[in-house]
Design a protein around this motif. Structure first.
Motif, PDB file in Angstrom:
ATOM      1  N   ARG A   1      -9.405  -0.118   0.287  1.00  0.00           N
ATOM      2  CA  ARG A   1     -10.478  -0.588  -0.604  1.00  0.00           C
ATOM      3  C   ARG A   1     -10.558   0.223  -1.891  1.00  0.00           C
ATOM      4  O   ARG A   1     -10.973  -0.286  -2.927  1.00  0.00           O
ATOM      5  CB  ARG A   1     -11.832  -0.609   0.111  1.00  0.00           C
ATOM      6  N   ILE A   2     -10.119   1.477  -1.851  1.00  0.00           N
ATOM      7  CA  ILE A   2     -10.160   2.325  -3.042  1.00  0.00           C
ATOM      8  C   ILE A   2      -8.833   2.275  -3.796  1.00  0.00           C
ATOM      9  O   ILE A   2      -8.816   2.233  -5.024  1.00  0.00           O
ATOM     10  CB  ILE A   2     -10.480   3.793  -2.646  1.00  0.00           C
ATOM     11  N   PHE A   3      -7.721   2.245  -3.076  1.00  0.00           N
ATOM     12  CA  PHE A   3      -6.402   2.359  -3.696  1.00  0.00           C
ATOM     13  C   PHE A   3      -5.684   1.021  -3.855  1.00  0.00           C
ATOM     14  O   PHE A   3      -4.505   0.990  -4.174  1.00  0.00           O
ATOM     15  CB  PHE A   3      -5.528   3.327  -2.892  1.00  0.00           C
ATOM     16  N   ARG A   4      -6.383  -0.068  -3.668  1.00  0.00           N
ATOM     17  CA  ARG A   4      -5.774  -1.395  -3.754  1.00  0.00           C
ATOM     18  C   ARG A   4      -5.010  -1.588  -5.061  1.00  0.00           C
ATOM     19  O   ARG A   4      -3.928  -2.148  -5.085  1.00  0.00           O
ATOM     20  CB  ARG A   4      -6.851  -2.472  -3.607  1.00  0.00           C
ATOM     21  N   SER A   5      -5.572  -1.118  -6.157  1.00  0.00           N
ATOM     22  CA  SER A   5      -4.954  -1.360  -7.462  1.00  0.00           C
ATOM     23  C   SER A   5      -4.128  -0.177  -7.973  1.00  0.00           C
ATOM     24  O   SER A   5      -3.637  -0.210  -9.093  1.00  0.00           O
ATOM     25  CB  SER A   5      -6.034  -1.714  -8.485  1.00  0.00           C
TER      26      SER A   5
END
Length: 118
Positions: free
Chosen positions: A72-76
């Motif tokens: 959820r934090i590192f998706r992008s």
């Protein structure tokens, strides 16, 4: 500091101190690469990579050295950026990148342009 350019002594801010410092082992400039890796992680994620409710819990998390990239934090965040973080936050200082190696990492060479996927 001795002639081999290593140091001893436990100093540092809980979130940023390298595991070898906490373990009481001799250490060198790679502790700074660790700290820079923590800063980069915070810049990309908005949270520190190793966290505890107290300084002691934070130190324990640093000593475990289990770096995670919550979806959820590192998706992008690009694979190149994650690769650099893994290599800067490597618990084994002998395998951790040097500052010179960090400067030659593809993510750095590309100016962080591959920071975001897509």
């Amino acid at each position: 500091m001795n002639e081999r350019r290593t140091m001893t002594g436990v100093v540092g801010t809980p979130y940023y101190v390298a595991p070898e410092v906490l373990s009481g082992r001799e250490y060198d400039q790679k502790v700074d690469v660790w700290s820079a890796g923590v800063i980069l992680y915070v810049l990309l994620a908005g949270v520190p990579p190793f966290y505890g409710e107290t300084p002691v819990e934070t130190f324990e998390a640093v000593l475990r050295g289990n770096i995670r990239f919550p979806t959820r934090i590192f998706r992008s965040v690009s694979p190149e950026a994650k690769d650099l973080l893994r290599k800067m936050l490597c618990k084994d200082a002998s395998r951790r990148l040097s500052a010179e190696q960090v400067s030659r990492h593809p993510w750095v060479i590309n100016g962080g342009q591959t920071m975001i996927n897509g």
